[in-house]
Motif scaffolding. Sequence first.
Motif, PDB file in Angstrom:
ATOM      1  N   VAL A 103      -0.471  15.097   7.295  1.00  0.00           N
ATOM      2  CA  VAL A 103       0.212  13.800   7.308  1.00  0.00           C
ATOM      3  C   VAL A 103       0.489  13.328   5.878  1.00  0.00           C
ATOM      4  O   VAL A 103       1.581  12.867   5.565  1.00  0.00           O
ATOM      5  CB  VAL A 103      -0.619  12.749   8.078  1.00  0.00           C
ATOM      6  CG1 VAL A 103      -0.037  11.358   7.902  1.00  0.00           C
ATOM      7  CG2 VAL A 103      -0.679  13.101   9.550  1.00  0.00           C
ATOM      8  N   GLY A 104      -0.517  13.497   5.004  1.00  0.00           N
ATOM      9  CA  GLY A 104      -0.316  13.084   3.617  1.00  0.00           C
ATOM     10  C   GLY A 104       0.662  13.977   2.871  1.00  0.00           C
ATOM     11  O   GLY A 104       1.390  13.525   1.998  1.00  0.00           O
ATOM     12  N   ARG A 113      -5.764   6.966  -2.341  1.00  0.00           N
ATOM     13  CA  ARG A 113      -7.045   6.267  -2.222  1.00  0.00           C
ATOM     14  C   ARG A 113      -7.854   6.769  -1.039  1.00  0.00           C
ATOM     15  O   ARG A 113      -7.322   7.286  -0.071  1.00  0.00           O
ATOM     16  CB  ARG A 113      -6.827   4.773  -2.070  1.00  0.00           C
ATOM     17  CG  ARG A 113      -6.336   4.379  -0.681  1.00  0.00           C
ATOM     18  CD  ARG A 113      -6.550   2.910  -0.395  1.00  0.00           C
ATOM     19  NE  ARG A 113      -7.958   2.544  -0.440  1.00  0.00           N
ATOM     20  CZ  ARG A 113      -8.400   1.309  -0.274  1.00  0.00           C
ATOM     21  NH1 ARG A 113      -7.546   0.321  -0.072  1.00  0.00           N
ATOM     22  NH2 ARG A 113      -9.681   1.050  -0.315  1.00  0.00           N
ATOM     23  N   CYS A 145       1.176   4.118  -2.953  1.00  0.00           N
ATOM     24  CA  CYS A 145       0.861   5.528  -2.717  1.00  0.00           C
ATOM     25  C   CYS A 145       2.019   6.394  -3.182  1.00  0.00           C
ATOM     26  O   CYS A 145       1.837   7.398  -3.854  1.00  0.00           O
ATOM     27  CB  CYS A 145       0.584   5.771  -1.235  1.00  0.00           C
ATOM     28  SG  CYS A 145       0.336   7.509  -0.866  1.00  0.00           S
ATOM     29  N   ARG A 146       3.238   5.964  -2.833  1.00  0.00           N
ATOM     30  CA  ARG A 146       4.413   6.749  -3.246  1.00  0.00           C
ATOM     31  C   ARG A 146       4.578   6.734  -4.758  1.00  0.00           C
ATOM     32  O   ARG A 146       5.131   7.664  -5.335  1.00  0.00           O
ATOM     33  CB  ARG A 146       5.670   6.219  -2.548  1.00  0.00           C
ATOM     34  CG  ARG A 146       5.791   6.729  -1.125  1.00  0.00           C
ATOM     35  CD  ARG A 146       6.981   6.137  -0.426  1.00  0.00           C
ATOM     36  NE  ARG A 146       6.548   5.287   0.671  1.00  0.00           N
ATOM     37  CZ  ARG A 146       7.219   4.241   1.130  1.00  0.00           C
ATOM     38  NH1 ARG A 146       8.361   3.894   0.572  1.00  0.00           N
ATOM     39  NH2 ARG A 146       6.744   3.548   2.128  1.00  0.00           N
ATOM     40  N   LYS A 191      -7.211  14.024   2.359  1.00  0.00           N
ATOM     41  CA  LYS A 191      -6.008  13.299   2.791  1.00  0.00           C
ATOM     42  C   LYS A 191      -5.321  12.646   1.592  1.00  0.00           C
ATOM     43  O   LYS A 191      -4.100  12.720   1.444  1.00  0.00           O
ATOM     44  CB  LYS A 191      -6.388  12.219   3.806  1.00  0.00           C
ATOM     45  CG  LYS A 191      -6.575  12.748   5.208  1.00  0.00           C
ATOM     46  CD  LYS A 191      -7.344  11.774   6.084  1.00  0.00           C
ATOM     47  CE  LYS A 191      -6.590  10.487   6.339  1.00  0.00           C
ATOM     48  NZ  LYS A 191      -7.443   9.490   7.029  1.00  0.00           N
ATOM     49  N   ALA A 192      -6.137  12.007   0.746  1.00  0.00           N
ATOM     50  CA  ALA A 192      -5.573  11.328  -0.425  1.00  0.00           C
ATOM     51  C   ALA A 192      -4.949  12.340  -1.388  1.00  0.00           C
ATOM     52  O   ALA A 192      -3.866  12.108  -1.932  1.00  0.00           O
ATOM     53  CB  ALA A 192      -6.651  10.518  -1.130  1.00  0.00           C
ATOM     54  N   PHE A 209     -11.027   5.360   1.709  1.00  0.00           N
ATOM     55  CA  PHE A 209     -11.607   4.110   2.181  1.00  0.00           C
ATOM     56  C   PHE A 209     -13.121   4.216   2.224  1.00  0.00           C
ATOM     57  O   PHE A 209     -13.669   5.253   2.576  1.00  0.00           O
ATOM     58  CB  PHE A 209     -11.083   3.765   3.572  1.00  0.00           C
ATOM     59  CG  PHE A 209      -9.651   3.311   3.570  1.00  0.00           C
ATOM     60  CD1 PHE A 209      -9.330   1.978   3.382  1.00  0.00           C
ATOM     61  CD2 PHE A 209      -8.617   4.222   3.732  1.00  0.00           C
ATOM     62  CE1 PHE A 209      -8.007   1.554   3.369  1.00  0.00           C
ATOM     63  CE2 PHE A 209      -7.291   3.812   3.723  1.00  0.00           C
ATOM     64  CZ  PHE A 209      -6.994   2.471   3.543  1.00  0.00           C
ATOM     65  N   THR A 216      -1.305  13.663  -0.841  1.00  0.00           N
ATOM     66  CA  THR A 216      -0.139  12.861  -1.238  1.00  0.00           C
ATOM     67  C   THR A 216       0.282  13.167  -2.680  1.00  0.00           C
ATOM     68  O   THR A 216       1.212  12.567  -3.187  1.00  0.00           O
ATOM     69  CB  THR A 216      -0.434  11.346  -1.110  1.00  0.00           C
ATOM     70  OG1 THR A 216      -1.435  10.990  -2.071  1.00  0.00           O
ATOM     71  CG2 THR A 216      -0.934  10.982   0.278  1.00  0.00           C
ATOM     72  N   LEU A 259       3.237  15.628   4.133  1.00  0.00           N
ATOM     73  CA  LEU A 259       4.587  15.692   4.700  1.00  0.00           C
ATOM     74  C   LEU A 259       5.648  14.913   3.932  1.00  0.00           C
ATOM     75  O   LEU A 259       6.837  15.068   4.168  1.00  0.00           O
ATOM     76  CB  LEU A 259       4.566  15.228   6.159  1.00  0.00           C
ATOM     77  CG  LEU A 259       4.211  16.323   7.165  1.00  0.00           C
ATOM     78  CD1 LEU A 259       3.865  15.722   8.518  1.00  0.00           C
ATOM     79  CD2 LEU A 259       5.365  17.300   7.315  1.00  0.00           C
ATOM     80  N   ARG A 260       5.207  14.055   3.045  1.00  0.00           N
ATOM     81  CA  ARG A 260       6.185  13.281   2.288  1.00  0.00           C
ATOM     82  C   ARG A 260       6.882  14.163   1.246  1.00  0.00           C
ATOM     83  O   ARG A 260       7.934  13.822   0.723  1.00  0.00           O
ATOM     84  CB  ARG A 260       5.494  12.089   1.617  1.00  0.00           C
ATOM     85  CG  ARG A 260       6.387  10.898   1.413  1.00  0.00           C
ATOM     86  CD  ARG A 260       5.587   9.613   1.295  1.00  0.00           C
ATOM     87  NE  ARG A 260       4.335   9.781   0.586  1.00  0.00           N
ATOM     88  CZ  ARG A 260       4.241   9.957  -0.731  1.00  0.00           C
ATOM     89  NH1 ARG A 260       5.312   9.987  -1.469  1.00  0.00           N
ATOM     90  NH2 ARG A 260       3.058  10.101  -1.304  1.00  0.00           N
ATOM     91  N   GLN A 264       0.791  -1.219   0.000  1.00  0.00           N
ATOM     92  CA  GLN A 264       0.000   0.000   0.000  1.00  0.00           C
ATOM     93  C   GLN A 264       0.834   1.286   0.000  1.00  0.00           C
ATOM     94  O   GLN A 264       0.599   2.196  -0.793  1.00  0.00           O
ATOM     95  CB  GLN A 264      -0.885  -0.041   1.248  1.00  0.00           C
ATOM     96  CG  GLN A 264      -2.199   0.610   1.077  1.00  0.00           C
ATOM     97  CD  GLN A 264      -3.166   0.285   2.207  1.00  0.00           C
ATOM     98  OE1 GLN A 264      -4.341   0.239   1.971  1.00  0.00           O
ATOM     99  NE2 GLN A 264      -2.666   0.077   3.417  1.00  0.00           N
ATOM    100  N   ALA A 265       1.810   1.327   0.920  1.00  0.00           N
ATOM    101  CA  ALA A 265       2.603   2.547   1.060  1.00  0.00           C
ATOM    102  C   ALA A 265       3.399   2.821  -0.219  1.00  0.00           C
ATOM    103  O   ALA A 265       3.500   3.961  -0.672  1.00  0.00           O
ATOM    104  CB  ALA A 265       3.540   2.427   2.262  1.00  0.00           C
TER     105      ALA A 265
END
Lengths: 330, 243
Positions: free
Chosen positions: B103-104, B84, B78-79, B152-153, B86, B156, B106-107, B74-75
């Motif tokens: 949180v999303g 996605r 996403c990267r 959130k999705a 839920f 990212t 911060l990457r 999953q991770a």
Amino acid sequence: MTAANLLSDRRAILLLGLLAALAAAPLAAGDYALSILITVLLQAYLGMAWNVMMGFAGQFSLGHALYVGLGAYAGGALFAHFGTPPLVGALAGMVVSAVAGSIIGTLGFRFKVMGVYFALLTIAFAEFTRVLFDHWNWVGASSGLFLPVSHSVNDDFWNLRGSATMFYYVILGMAAAAFLFSRALLGRRIGYYWQAIREDQDAADALGIDVFRAKMVAVIISASMTSLGGLFIAFYNNNLYPESIFSMHRSIELMLGTIIGGIGTLFGPILGAVALTALGEALTVIGAHIGIDGVKQIAYGVCLMVILAFRPGGLWPWLRHRLRLDGGRR
Amino acid sequence: MSGPMLSVENLGKSFRGLRAVNAVEFQVPRGDIVALIGPNGAGKTTTFNLIAGAFPPSDGRVTLDGADITGLDQARICRAGIGRTFQIVKPFAGLTVEENVMVGALRHDGGDVEKARKAANDILDLLELGDKALQPAQTLTLPDRKRLEVAKALATRPKLLLLDEVMAGLRPVECDRMVAILTGLNKEHGLTILLIEHVMRAVMALSDHVVVLHHGEKIAEGTPAEVTSHPKVLECYLGEDHG
């Protein structure tokens, strides 16, 4: 904006006031009061270390006595055998604890051992390390390890040999540093990642977070911090027994303050340490007056149950609200 | 790259004896909105989970923007660029709405917290959640939680957004607002979207292309108009004697 500033000002003033009072305390406090303050600060320090793993990242460790013991024995044994300065011993203890934490973390997180089962794993490691030290002659096995006592009247900070006042300042410095460190961690990327994992690991994973890595970082930091607390205990007490330093009792005691004060908060471990120690001491005095054995333990248990039943989030979130300090984030 | 954004080839998944998804094939063209529909138990969410990496497929291949992402976790997916939501929303309940989205984000930007906060607030404004940024996520109502899930999705910075029933439980007005938001993301930001949806009014309004699953297999695909008049689709939704 201004309201937020005022709020953070109030908080900063409160903190600085507390720090100033603590810094001046040895001038007024007698031997007994000073020993109590040392107990409070040590409890707060260890609570903050545990809080990084449980409070921030949501990983339940019930075996933190392991890291206390490893830190205590690493520093203590090196000093007793080779006269190694505690600062070097501290480093050794942190490395050993970090390795132990990594092993537990790898086993737990790789094989998806979660929650209570993970907690059982941490207990198992603490317990078999205790048995190992019970039979390891180089560190005195079950008859204990004793640190050489200095006969000088002067405080020797670099060897941590000296008066209670010196130990008081050492633990005050450690607690203050742990507080600032925890605060910095929460405000960084890793802090947000931990909280996300704590709230919902699957959702965190779906946002691209390397969950395994983040949890490992939490364990390693928490274990290293805890081992420094262990080192302090070794040099403050001058004697070490596997039976007590690695005990389950210590693991529980270590997290109790944080649970009472407020898991995952910055002030919780400090407030919890104050509340628990004050409660314990008051009950000892009362118990001695009444003259019935065990009154203290019973009353202590009842108080804990009352706090957990009515303030399950801990005392700090409630007090913070009462003091109107909860305008911003944690 | 000029191929499709997402390509699913011969995708299959067996849970022990049960064949949940079988030989499913479809593509999501760059910049399009594609809907995955079908009756309950058709294998939509399973297909979604296979694409998003919740579990690996038993067979078949998934490629994103030309790169093979089959079987990644999953991770990593996403990267690779798939965001996605839920079906059962998963807010970080104890954190604020803003923190949830941060949180999303911060990457990116080397984990700079202030930049992530800024990015989060931009996205929240886009989803009309800006005024609730500092509320704890657990205080949000269901429609807001659904939008938070999308926010959130989005944080990212996905190439492809997977939406699992974001309209379910919304009242028609709220549903139309969500449609408007998604259309905006697609038209103005060029975001490619694959969605699972039961609410046909949303499917008709949003999709360029519809894929219909039934009993784990693809039975039809085409434009919304083509699909809704396809005999096999009518049969599986309405029964044989629909007259």
